[in-house]
Design a protein around this motif. Structure first.
Motif, PDB file in Angstrom:
ATOM      1  N   VAL A 130       0.845  -1.201   0.000  1.00  0.00           N
ATOM      2  CA  VAL A 130       0.000   0.000   0.000  1.00  0.00           C
ATOM      3  C   VAL A 130       0.879   1.249   0.000  1.00  0.00           C
ATOM      4  N   ARG A 131       1.894   1.251   0.850  1.00  0.00           N
ATOM      5  CA  ARG A 131       2.805   2.408   0.932  1.00  0.00           C
ATOM      6  C   ARG A 131       3.468   2.683  -0.417  1.00  0.00           C
ATOM      7  N   LYS A 132       3.902   1.637  -1.089  1.00  0.00           N
ATOM      8  CA  LYS A 132       4.567   1.794  -2.385  1.00  0.00           C
ATOM      9  C   LYS A 132       3.644   2.471  -3.391  1.00  0.00           C
ATOM     10  N   GLN A 133       2.378   2.060  -3.409  1.00  0.00           N
ATOM     11  CA  GLN A 133       1.427   2.662  -4.342  1.00  0.00           C
ATOM     12  C   GLN A 133       1.100   4.103  -3.951  1.00  0.00           C
ATOM     13  N   CYS A 134       1.108   4.389  -2.659  1.00  0.00           N
ATOM     14  CA  CYS A 134       0.887   5.766  -2.203  1.00  0.00           C
ATOM     15  C   CYS A 134       2.040   6.667  -2.636  1.00  0.00           C
ATOM     16  N   HIS A 147       0.304   8.786   7.282  1.00  0.00           N
ATOM     17  CA  HIS A 147       1.413   8.161   8.007  1.00  0.00           C
ATOM     18  C   HIS A 147       0.935   7.139   9.039  1.00  0.00           C
ATOM     19  N   TRP A 148      -0.058   7.503   9.833  1.00  0.00           N
ATOM     20  CA  TRP A 148      -0.499   6.600  10.898  1.00  0.00           C
ATOM     21  C   TRP A 148      -1.240   5.394  10.336  1.00  0.00           C
ATOM     22  N   SER A 149      -2.009   5.578   9.279  1.00  0.00           N
ATOM     23  CA  SER A 149      -2.690   4.442   8.653  1.00  0.00           C
ATOM     24  C   SER A 149      -1.685   3.471   8.041  1.00  0.00           C
ATOM     25  N   LEU A 150      -0.644   4.010   7.417  1.00  0.00           N
ATOM     26  CA  LEU A 150       0.390   3.138   6.859  1.00  0.00           C
ATOM     27  C   LEU A 150       1.107   2.374   7.965  1.00  0.00           C
ATOM     28  N   ALA A 165      -0.219   1.486  10.796  1.00  0.00           N
ATOM     29  CA  ALA A 165      -1.158   0.451  11.236  1.00  0.00           C
ATOM     30  C   ALA A 165      -1.143  -0.732  10.282  1.00  0.00           C
ATOM     31  N   ALA A 166      -1.107  -0.451   8.977  1.00  0.00           N
ATOM     32  CA  ALA A 166      -1.115  -1.519   7.974  1.00  0.00           C
ATOM     33  C   ALA A 166       0.182  -2.315   7.993  1.00  0.00           C
ATOM     34  N   VAL A 167       1.298  -1.614   8.028  1.00  0.00           N
ATOM     35  CA  VAL A 167       2.608  -2.278   7.991  1.00  0.00           C
ATOM     36  C   VAL A 167       2.853  -3.075   9.264  1.00  0.00           C
ATOM     37  N   CYS A 168       2.533  -2.477  10.405  1.00  0.00           N
ATOM     38  CA  CYS A 168       2.876  -3.102  11.683  1.00  0.00           C
ATOM     39  C   CYS A 168       1.901  -4.201  12.089  1.00  0.00           C
ATOM     40  N   ALA A 169       0.761  -4.285  11.410  1.00  0.00           N
ATOM     41  CA  ALA A 169      -0.192  -5.350  11.723  1.00  0.00           C
ATOM     42  C   ALA A 169       0.417  -6.726  11.506  1.00  0.00           C
ATOM     43  N   SER A 170       1.323  -6.821  10.529  1.00  0.00           N
ATOM     44  CA  SER A 170       1.919  -8.128  10.238  1.00  0.00           C
ATOM     45  C   SER A 170       3.439  -8.104  10.289  1.00  0.00           C
ATOM     46  N   ALA A 171       4.003  -7.043  10.863  1.00  0.00           N
ATOM     47  CA  ALA A 171       5.466  -6.939  10.901  1.00  0.00           C
ATOM     48  C   ALA A 171       6.069  -7.594  12.130  1.00  0.00           C
ATOM     49  N   GLY A 172       5.227  -8.091  13.024  1.00  0.00           N
ATOM     50  CA  GLY A 172       5.739  -8.775  14.202  1.00  0.00           C
ATOM     51  C   GLY A 172       6.577  -7.862  15.071  1.00  0.00           C
ATOM     52  N   ASP A 173       7.773  -8.311  15.382  1.00  0.00           N
ATOM     53  CA  ASP A 173       8.650  -7.563  16.280  1.00  0.00           C
ATOM     54  C   ASP A 173       9.675  -6.720  15.534  1.00  0.00           C
ATOM     55  N   GLU A 174       9.386  -6.357  14.285  1.00  0.00           N
ATOM     56  CA  GLU A 174      10.307  -5.501  13.543  1.00  0.00           C
ATOM     57  C   GLU A 174      10.588  -4.230  14.345  1.00  0.00           C
ATOM     58  N   GLU A 175      11.858  -3.858  14.409  1.00  0.00           N
ATOM     59  CA  GLU A 175      12.255  -2.724  15.240  1.00  0.00           C
ATOM     60  C   GLU A 175      11.525  -1.441  14.853  1.00  0.00           C
ATOM     61  N   GLY A 176      11.284  -1.236  13.561  1.00  0.00           N
ATOM     62  CA  GLY A 176      10.632  -0.014  13.119  1.00  0.00           C
ATOM     63  C   GLY A 176       9.196   0.123  13.568  1.00  0.00           C
ATOM     64  N   PRO A 232      -6.498  -0.372   6.316  1.00  0.00           N
ATOM     65  CA  PRO A 232      -7.696  -0.767   5.569  1.00  0.00           C
ATOM     66  C   PRO A 232      -8.335  -2.008   6.196  1.00  0.00           C
ATOM     67  N   GLN A 233      -9.620  -1.958   6.384  1.00  0.00           N
ATOM     68  CA  GLN A 233     -10.312  -3.092   6.990  1.00  0.00           C
ATOM     69  C   GLN A 233     -10.177  -4.327   6.105  1.00  0.00           C
ATOM     70  N   GLY A 234      -9.814  -5.446   6.731  1.00  0.00           N
ATOM     71  CA  GLY A 234      -9.697  -6.693   5.986  1.00  0.00           C
ATOM     72  C   GLY A 234      -8.416  -6.842   5.184  1.00  0.00           C
ATOM     73  N   LEU A 235      -7.438  -5.954   5.384  1.00  0.00           N
ATOM     74  CA  LEU A 235      -6.172  -6.064   4.647  1.00  0.00           C
ATOM     75  C   LEU A 235      -5.558  -7.446   4.880  1.00  0.00           C
ATOM     76  N   PRO A 236      -5.355  -8.236   3.823  1.00  0.00           N
ATOM     77  CA  PRO A 236      -4.784  -9.572   4.029  1.00  0.00           C
ATOM     78  C   PRO A 236      -3.299  -9.501   4.361  1.00  0.00           C
ATOM     79  N   SER A 237      -2.801 -10.534   4.985  1.00  0.00           N
ATOM     80  CA  SER A 237      -1.365 -10.631   5.233  1.00  0.00           C
ATOM     81  C   SER A 237      -0.674 -11.140   3.976  1.00  0.00           C
ATOM     82  N   ALA A 238       0.641 -11.007   3.937  1.00  0.00           N
ATOM     83  CA  ALA A 238       1.396 -11.544   2.807  1.00  0.00           C
ATOM     84  C   ALA A 238       1.212 -13.055   2.719  1.00  0.00           C
ATOM     85  N   GLU A 239       1.225 -13.711   3.876  1.00  0.00           N
ATOM     86  CA  GLU A 239       1.068 -15.167   3.886  1.00  0.00           C
ATOM     87  C   GLU A 239      -0.301 -15.571   3.349  1.00  0.00           C
ATOM     88  N   GLY A 240      -1.335 -14.818   3.730  1.00  0.00           N
ATOM     89  CA  GLY A 240      -2.672 -15.101   3.220  1.00  0.00           C
ATOM     90  C   GLY A 240      -2.767 -14.877   1.722  1.00  0.00           C
TER      91      GLY A 240
END
Length: 215
Positions: free
Chosen positions: A69-73, A85-88, A90-101, A128-136
C-alpha cells in the motif's frame, strides 16, 4: 544574573516545563500511553520519524502488504486516508511482528496487557479493513494459479509463493482477482468489499460479482 532578569528566566523555564508536562513526551508516553498528556500522537511521533521507521520495515520486508500500500501511495497510484502516516503504520505493523521499526507504534497503540491508549491517532487512522497478510495473499495466489496457471500474474510475477518469487503478493492477488474473481479471491474481497477510498491499484475493479467455483 540576579533580580528581575533572573526571575523572568526562571519563569520561562517553569512555563516550558509545564507545557512539556501537559503535552507529554515520547519517552514517558512509551511507558504509559494511557496518560491524558499522550493524546496528540503527531507531537510525540513526528511524520519524519514515522517515515524513517516505515522505510526501515519495508526495506527488510518489502512483501508486507502494508508496504505494498505504501509503495502505491508513494508512486501516486493510491491516495486518500489510507496513505496517511499513521494508517500506513497500522497496515505495515499489523503483520510486521517484532520488527524494530514498529516498536514505537506498537507500544503507543497496543500497550502490553491490553491497556487502553490515549493516543488519538491510533484509533482515528486504522489500516484498511480486511487487509490480508502476505502469507494469506501467497496462499490464495497458490490456489488460484493452480486452478488457472495461464493467468499473467502466475506466469510473470509469482512463479513461486515467497518473498523472492512473488515480492508483492497483495498487488499480484489484486491483479488476478479484479480480472477473474473466484472462490479463492475471498481474502482480496475481504478488503475490497469495503471499497477503501483511494486504493485503486488494489480495488479499482472491485464490484459485487458472482463467484466462480473454478477456472
Amino acid at each position: 544574573m540576579s533580580g528581575p532578569a533572573s526571575r523572568r528566566a526562571l519563569g520561562l523555564v517553569l512555563v516550558a516545563a509545564t507545557l512539556q508536562g501537559a503535552m507529554g513526551d515520547l519517552e514517558s508516553c512509551l511507558l504509559d500511553p494511557s496518560a491524558a498528556a499522550c493524546e496528540d500522537g503527531n507531537a510525540l511521533y513526528p511524520h519524519s520519524s514515522i517515515a524513517s521507521d516505515l522505510s526501515a520495515v519495508c526495506m527488510s520486508t518489502p512483501h508486507n502488504t502494508g508496504c505494498s500500500v505504501r509503495k502505491q501511495c508513494i508512486s501516486g497510484a493510491a491516495s486518500g486516508p489510507f496513505c496517511g502516516h499513521w494508517s500506513l503504520l497500522a497496515a505495515v505493523c499489523a503483520s510486521a511482528g517484532d520488527e524494530e521499526g514498529c516498536s514505537t507504534y506498537n507500544t503507543l497503540c497496543t500497550p502490553p496487557g491490553g491497556a487502553a491508549t490515549a493516543v488519538k491517532e491510533c484509533g482515528a487512522s486504522p489500516a484498511p479493513q480486511g487487509l490480508p497478510s502476505a502469507e494469506g495473499a501467497w496462499g490464495d495466489l497458490e490456489l488460484l494459479c493452480r486452478e488457472m496457471p495461464d493467468m499473467l500474474p502466475c506466469l510473470e510475477t509469482c512463479t513461486a509463493y515467497d518473498s523472492e518469487s512473488c515480492p508483492d503478493p497483495l498487488l499480484s492477488l489484486s491483479n488476478v482477482c479484479s480480472d477473474h474473481y473466484m472462490v479463492d479471491c475471498e481474502g482480496w474481497w475481504g478488503m475490497c468489499q469495503y471499497k477503501p477510498p483511494g486504493l485503486v491499484p488494489f480495488c479499482g475493479a472491485s464490484v459485487a460479482i458472482e463467484v466462480e467455483e473454478g477456472g
